[in-house]
Design an enzyme around this catalytic site. Structure first.
Site, PDB file in Angstrom:
ATOM      1  N   ASN A 198      65.202 -53.207  -5.717  1.00 44.45           N
ATOM      2  CA  ASN A 198      66.425 -52.435  -5.497  1.00 44.45           C
ATOM      3  C   ASN A 198      66.333 -51.840  -4.093  1.00 44.45           C
ATOM      4  O   ASN A 198      65.555 -50.922  -3.857  1.00 44.45           O
ATOM      5  CB  ASN A 198      66.515 -51.337  -6.561  1.00 44.45           C
ATOM      6  CG  ASN A 198      67.684 -50.398  -6.326  1.00 44.45           C
ATOM      7  OD1 ASN A 198      68.529 -50.642  -5.472  1.00 44.45           O
ATOM      8  ND2 ASN A 198      67.729 -49.319  -7.101  1.00 44.45           N
TER       9      ASN A 198
ATOM     10  N   SER B 228      57.883 -45.655  -8.158  1.00 43.84           N
ATOM     11  CA  SER B 228      56.663 -45.715  -7.341  1.00 43.84           C
ATOM     12  C   SER B 228      55.719 -46.837  -7.759  1.00 43.84           C
ATOM     13  O   SER B 228      54.490 -46.686  -7.676  1.00 43.84           O
ATOM     14  CB  SER B 228      55.950 -44.357  -7.335  1.00 43.84           C
ATOM     15  OG  SER B 228      56.803 -43.368  -6.780  1.00 43.84           O
TER      16      SER B 228
ATOM     17  N   GLU C  49      70.024 -42.377  -9.753  1.00 44.98           N
ATOM     18  CA  GLU C  49      70.690 -41.876  -8.541  1.00 44.98           C
ATOM     19  C   GLU C  49      72.210 -41.930  -8.697  1.00 44.98           C
ATOM     20  O   GLU C  49      72.920 -41.057  -8.199  1.00 44.98           O
ATOM     21  CB  GLU C  49      70.198 -42.677  -7.319  1.00 44.98           C
ATOM     22  CG  GLU C  49      68.761 -42.289  -6.979  1.00 44.98           C
ATOM     23  CD  GLU C  49      67.916 -43.372  -6.339  1.00 44.98           C
ATOM     24  OE1 GLU C  49      68.471 -44.381  -5.857  1.00 44.98           O
ATOM     25  OE2 GLU C  49      66.680 -43.213  -6.326  1.00 44.98           O
TER      26      GLU C  49
ATOM     27  N   GLU D 175      63.061 -45.845 -15.876  1.00 48.30           N
ATOM     28  CA  GLU D 175      62.670 -45.262 -14.598  1.00 48.30           C
ATOM     29  C   GLU D 175      62.648 -43.741 -14.727  1.00 48.30           C
ATOM     30  O   GLU D 175      63.697 -43.092 -14.590  1.00 48.30           O
ATOM     31  CB  GLU D 175      63.678 -45.653 -13.511  1.00 48.30           C
ATOM     32  CG  GLU D 175      63.765 -47.146 -13.260  1.00 48.30           C
ATOM     33  CD  GLU D 175      64.299 -47.440 -11.854  1.00 48.30           C
ATOM     34  OE1 GLU D 175      63.680 -48.230 -11.160  1.00 48.30           O
ATOM     35  OE2 GLU D 175      65.315 -46.846 -11.459  1.00 48.30           O
TER      36      GLU D 175
ATOM     37  N   HIS E 115      71.571 -46.382 -12.904  1.00 46.18           N
ATOM     38  CA  HIS E 115      70.432 -45.873 -12.134  1.00 46.18           C
ATOM     39  C   HIS E 115      70.534 -44.349 -12.059  1.00 46.18           C
ATOM     40  O   HIS E 115      71.636 -43.803 -11.921  1.00 46.18           O
ATOM     41  CB  HIS E 115      70.417 -46.489 -10.734  1.00 46.18           C
ATOM     42  CG  HIS E 115      69.126 -46.257 -10.030  1.00 46.18           C
ATOM     43  ND1 HIS E 115      68.803 -45.036  -9.474  1.00 46.18           N
ATOM     44  CD2 HIS E 115      68.049 -47.060  -9.839  1.00 46.18           C
ATOM     45  CE1 HIS E 115      67.584 -45.108  -8.957  1.00 46.18           C
ATOM     46  NE2 HIS E 115      67.102 -46.318  -9.165  1.00 46.18           N
TER      47      HIS E 115
ATOM     48  N   GLY F 237      60.481 -42.684  -6.030  1.00 45.85           N
ATOM     49  CA  GLY F 237      60.373 -42.327  -4.613  1.00 45.85           C
ATOM     50  C   GLY F 237      59.438 -41.158  -4.356  1.00 45.85           C
ATOM     51  O   GLY F 237      59.424 -40.605  -3.262  1.00 45.85           O
TER      52      GLY F 237
ATOM     53  N   LYS G 158      68.474 -50.129  -2.549  1.00 40.25           N
ATOM     54  CA  LYS G 158      69.220 -48.869  -2.429  1.00 40.25           C
ATOM     55  C   LYS G 158      70.076 -48.890  -1.151  1.00 40.25           C
ATOM     56  O   LYS G 158      70.567 -49.941  -0.777  1.00 40.25           O
ATOM     57  CB  LYS G 158      68.260 -47.676  -2.496  1.00 40.25           C
ATOM     58  CG  LYS G 158      67.357 -47.755  -3.741  1.00 40.25           C
ATOM     59  CD  LYS G 158      66.599 -46.504  -4.024  1.00 40.25           C
ATOM     60  CE  LYS G 158      65.743 -46.699  -5.284  1.00 40.25           C
ATOM     61  NZ  LYS G 158      65.056 -45.492  -5.702  1.00 40.25           N
TER      62      LYS G 158
HETATM   63  P1  13P Z   1      60.697 -46.377  -5.897  1.00 39.10           P
HETATM   64  O1  13P Z   1      59.932 -47.678  -6.200  1.00 39.10           O
HETATM   65  O2  13P Z   1      60.972 -46.211  -4.438  1.00 39.10           O
HETATM   66  O3  13P Z   1      60.049 -45.216  -6.546  1.00 39.10           O
HETATM   67  O4  13P Z   1      62.135 -46.551  -6.586  1.00 39.10           O
HETATM   68  C1  13P Z   1      62.225 -46.975  -7.884  1.00 39.10           C
HETATM   69  C2  13P Z   1      63.643 -47.229  -8.193  1.00 39.10           C
HETATM   70  O5  13P Z   1      64.439 -46.303  -8.292  1.00 39.10           O
HETATM   71  C3  13P Z   1      64.087 -48.621  -8.358  1.00 39.10           C
HETATM   72  O6  13P Z   1      65.370 -48.697  -8.870  1.00 39.10           O
END
Ligand code: 13P
Length: 252
Positions: free
Chosen positions: A9, A215, A99, A169, A97, A175, A11
């Site tokens: 992803n 992560s 976010e 997640e 997601h 992150g 983002k």
């Molecule tokens: P990170 O791997 O940067 O922690 O992000 C995970 C994520 O949100 C994938 O959709």
């Protein structure tokens, strides 16, 4: 047998030109050195989709959007419909997601409309769930994730549900560099699989791919993926580095 999947992803990262270069590098790595039994998915920003589809080996890599609109078409300025995503050659859509839920107010009602659009267009939803740190610390993560699933994907028919990929997640791991321990991830994924079995039966539960995200990187992927219920990863930061992403694909 359910599929092993590693999905990247991206983002809100990469300009179009950077995205094309990243897609080419990942495609070269996957084609030349990637484990053949792992399904690889790339989820770039919307405007990259067509170019990413054109620049990857689509025999080995599927392309996904990170979101889609709730409506099929019309006066919805700034929105991108599932039909538009499909017309680029992409085959999957990430939905739910954290976010999107956290920053853009996407609740279960909105997500159900998006799920319907994605399924109507014959695309594969990659549906995300996961709890905040407060919820994890209060020990209520299972109840929370169950509610997220009950209100959304568990409303689907058996036939539609069997088309999904799920991703757990935990928000506190995204992150942050703070990965869920393999035991924490395995416990949650095994719990989710038991919920699927209760709702749709053992066969569907055994065939549903459930990914871990948060992560996940070249160093910890092997230990995470060695657990029986972890069918792969949804990767953020490490998906932007072709060699790290390849190492994650080859962690099986
Ligand atoms: P990170 O791997 O940067 O922690 O992000 C995970 C994520 O949100 C994938 O959709």
């Amino acid at each position: 047998m359910r599929k092993k999947i590693v999905a990247g992803n991206w983002k809100c990262n990469t300009t179009l030109q950077e995205g094309i270069e990243l897609a080419k590098a990942v495609s070269k790595n996957v084609t030349e050195k990637g484990a053949k039994d792992v399904k690889v998915i790339l989820a770039p920003p919307f405007i990259h989709l067509t170019k990413v589809v054109e620049n990857v080996n689509t025999d080995r890599i599927s392309v996904s959007s990170q979101n889609c609109g709730t409506e099929p078409k019309g006066a919805y300025t700034g929105e991108v419909s599932a039909a538009m995503v499909k017309s680029t050659g992409a085959t999957c859509v990430i939905l739910g997601h954290s976010e999107r839920r956290g920053y853009y107010g996407e609740n279960s009602e909105i997500l159900n409309k998006k799920l319907a659009q994605v399924l109507e267009n014959g695309l594969t939803p990659i549906f995300c769930c996961g709890e905040t740190l407060d919820i994890r610390e209060s020990g209520k993560q299972n109840d929370f994730v169950k509610k997220q699933l009950d209100e959304t994907v568990f409303q689907l028919s058996k036939e539609d549900f069997s088309k999904l990929i799920l991703a757990y997640e935990p928000i506190w791991a995204i992150g942050t560099g703070k990965t869920a321990s393999p035991a924490q991830a395995e416990d949650m994924l095994s719990f989710m699989r038991s919920l699927i079995a209760e709702k749709y039966g053992k066969e569907i539960a055994e065939n549903t791919s459930i990914l871990y995200g948060g992560s996940c990187n070249a160093k910890n992927a092997k230990e995470l993926f060695s657990n029986p219920n972890i069918d792969g990863g949804l990767i953020g930061g490490a998906a932007l580095k072709p060699d790290d992403f390849l190492a994650i694909i080859n962690a099986y």
